[in-house]
Design a protein around this motif. Structure first.
Motif, PDB file in Angstrom:
ATOM      1  N   THR A 382      32.623  24.822   3.744  1.00  0.00           N
ATOM      2  CA  THR A 382      31.139  25.475   3.526  1.00  0.00           C
ATOM      3  C   THR A 382      29.955  24.520   3.109  1.00  0.00           C
ATOM      4  O   THR A 382      30.418  23.472   2.618  1.00  0.00           O
ATOM      5  N   THR A 383      28.824  24.501   3.355  1.00  0.00           N
ATOM      6  CA  THR A 383      27.736  23.593   2.908  1.00  0.00           C
ATOM      7  C   THR A 383      26.967  24.545   1.787  1.00  0.00           C
ATOM      8  O   THR A 383      25.949  23.975   1.126  1.00  0.00           O
ATOM      9  N   ALA A 384      27.305  25.831   1.637  1.00  0.00           N
ATOM     10  CA  ALA A 384      26.361  26.785   0.685  1.00  0.00           C
ATOM     11  C   ALA A 384      26.304  26.006  -0.595  1.00  0.00           C
ATOM     12  O   ALA A 384      25.241  26.200  -1.327  1.00  0.00           O
ATOM     13  N   PRO A 385      27.181  25.152  -1.090  1.00  0.00           N
ATOM     14  CA  PRO A 385      26.773  24.953  -2.648  1.00  0.00           C
ATOM     15  C   PRO A 385      25.620  23.837  -2.473  1.00  0.00           C
ATOM     16  O   PRO A 385      25.083  23.578  -3.676  1.00  0.00           O
ATOM     17  N   ASN A 386      25.133  23.146  -1.512  1.00  0.00           N
ATOM     18  CA  ASN A 386      24.017  22.467  -1.559  1.00  0.00           C
ATOM     19  C   ASN A 386      22.943  23.052  -2.355  1.00  0.00           C
ATOM     20  O   ASN A 386      22.294  22.414  -3.173  1.00  0.00           O
ATOM     21  N   LYS A 387      22.626  24.115  -1.775  1.00  0.00           N
ATOM     22  CA  LYS A 387      21.299  24.985  -2.199  1.00  0.00           C
ATOM     23  C   LYS A 387      21.498  25.425  -3.566  1.00  0.00           C
ATOM     24  O   LYS A 387      20.516  25.210  -4.464  1.00  0.00           O
ATOM     25  N   ILE A 388      22.753  25.666  -4.109  1.00  0.00           N
ATOM     26  CA  ILE A 388      22.855  26.359  -5.483  1.00  0.00           C
ATOM     27  C   ILE A 388      22.568  24.792  -6.302  1.00  0.00           C
ATOM     28  O   ILE A 388      22.088  24.978  -7.359  1.00  0.00           O
ATOM     29  N   LEU A 389      23.235  23.761  -5.973  1.00  0.00           N
ATOM     30  CA  LEU A 389      23.237  22.632  -6.724  1.00  0.00           C
ATOM     31  C   LEU A 389      21.690  22.010  -6.976  1.00  0.00           C
ATOM     32  O   LEU A 389      21.226  21.317  -7.740  1.00  0.00           O
ATOM     33  N   LYS A 390      20.794  22.200  -5.904  1.00  0.00           N
ATOM     34  CA  LYS A 390      19.415  22.235  -6.080  1.00  0.00           C
ATOM     35  C   LYS A 390      18.904  22.949  -7.052  1.00  0.00           C
ATOM     36  O   LYS A 390      18.104  22.328  -7.970  1.00  0.00           O
TER      37      LYS A 390
END
Length: 401
Positions: A382-390
């Motif tokens: 998954t790449t979903a954590p990228n948005k949450i880290l921003k």
């Protein structure tokens, strides 16, 4: 309905909600004994209520079938989601089409108060003798946004039209969510309970975070939820508080450090648990990301929640995989220097090694060893954590370590 909920809140609020301890040889103090007894009483009441509501749902359908002279219910139409869009304009709810769709949604609310998944609720109202959903084990459920999605639409519909039926169905559904909450603050995948992994506290598919987000909105009584009563606000806030306590208690600690959450946790011990054969006991990056997102939306978070968010964000930063991409079905990650960070869906507890599973229960450290069917049929990265880290980068300026 909320008189019953208020009584349940009082009972659950007094119970012991800490995880069960492995060492039971130590003698208990009088206070601990009282708390344990209260805990046991709360669970006994909870299970009895689940059984009662299950029977009510079954008896309702059985009575319809008997009247029709049928033995088996007809199934409604299947759809991947629900067949309707959640966000609609006020004018749509006042339109002939909007009223028609809302009538369909009302017809599929179970006697217990919830809704089912993968059931088309946009074409025709449920008929007598027809099942309330297409999947027998998920009638009703919180999985895949079921119940929380219908409540969202009902709130919008009531605000737009003032139709009392929508408010009544919303109240029944909200009461259902609160009644379904475990004494320790978590929620099962399905309620009334059906057994097996469905009874685990479920973070999978954003189930816990979806319900908590709904309760948070109801507690604030703003926008489409401005119509809720003071008692409903209080009940929602009390439920949310218990849920947050459960979230903090289930955040996995390894090597003395807080990490993230599993996709499921045992309802009694609160430890990460297995679901389907290929969903092993592990840390779940895909599921935890939605909980982290929810925690950062809270007003005036406690010191423990702030600590929880920082720890989870740190875990994501430490486990990201750089310059790699994965396409569903592929046996390996491939190089791509322009690719955003990616994470495996599951990580081994204690080592943070990516782990992958198969239908026979096998567990591997390499996705290429998983059967072709499961590689193509499951999201292993998954790449979903990228948005949450921003989002975290901004949030952490307001709530620094």
């Amino acid at each position: 309905m909320f008189n019953k909920t208020s009584l349940l809140i009082a009972l659950l609020g007094s119970c012991l909600i800490a995880p069960l301890q492995a060492d039971t040889s130590t003698s208990l103090t009088a206070t601990q004994t009282q708390q344990t007894a209260s805990d046991e009483a709360a669970w006994k009441t909870y299970l009895a209520t689940s059984k009662k509501l299950r029977k009510a749902d079954q008896d309702f359908l059985s009575a319809e079938l008997k009247t029709l002279g049928k033995k088996e219910p007809e199934l409604p139409e299947y759809t991947k989601e629900f067949g309707f869009e959640v966000k609609q304009s006020p004018d749509w709810f006042k339109s002939t089409e909007g009223k028609r769709v809302m009538d369909v949604i009302l017809s599929f609310q179970t006697p217990s108060g919830g809704w089912s998944k993968r059931t088309d609720m946009s074409k025709a109202p449920r008929k007598p003798g027809q099942a309330f959903g297409v999947e027998k084990g998920y009638i009703p459920t919180f999985d895949n946004g079921a119940t929380s999605t219908q409540l969202q639409l009902l709130a919008q519909a009531y605000q737009a039209t003032g139709d009392a039926r929508y408010a009544a169905a919303f109240s029944k559904g909200l009461d259902f969510i609160i009644t379904a909450q475990y004494p320790n603050g978590g929620w099962p995948q399905n309620y009334p309970l059906v057994g097996k992994y469905h009874d685990h506290i479920t973070y999978n598919d954003a189930l816990m975070s979806d319900l908590m987000a709904m309760l948070h909105k109801v507690a604030k009584a703003k926008n489409e939820f401005a119509f809720v009563t003071k008692e409903q606000q209080q009940a929602a806030q009390a439920s949310l508080t218990r849920a947050l306590d459960c979230v903090l208690k289930t955040q996995v600690i390894t090597n003395g450090k807080l990490t993230i959450w599993g996709a499921q946790h045992d309802a009694k011990t609160l430890k990460p648990a297995q679901a389907r054969a290929y969903e092993m006991v592990s840390l779940s990056s895909s599921e935890s990301v939605w909980m982290l997102d929810l925690l950062m939306d809270l007003d005036k978070p406690s010191a423990d929640i702030i600590k929880s968010v920082h720890a989870a964000a740190a875990w994501y930063e430490q486990t990201q995989i750089l310059s790699k991409v994965w396409e569903r079905g592929a046996a390996t990650l491939t190089d791509d220097v322009k690719a955003p960070p990616v994470w495996a869906r599951f990580y081994e507890i204690g080592t943070n090694k990516p782990v992958f599973g198969d239908r026979d229960g096998s567990i591997f450290y390499e996705v290429g060893k998983v059967s072709e069917e499961r590689r193509a049929g499951y999201a292993w990265y998954t790449t979903a954590p990228n948005k949450i880290l921003k989002k975290y980068a901004k949030w952490s300026k307001t709530y620094p370590r």
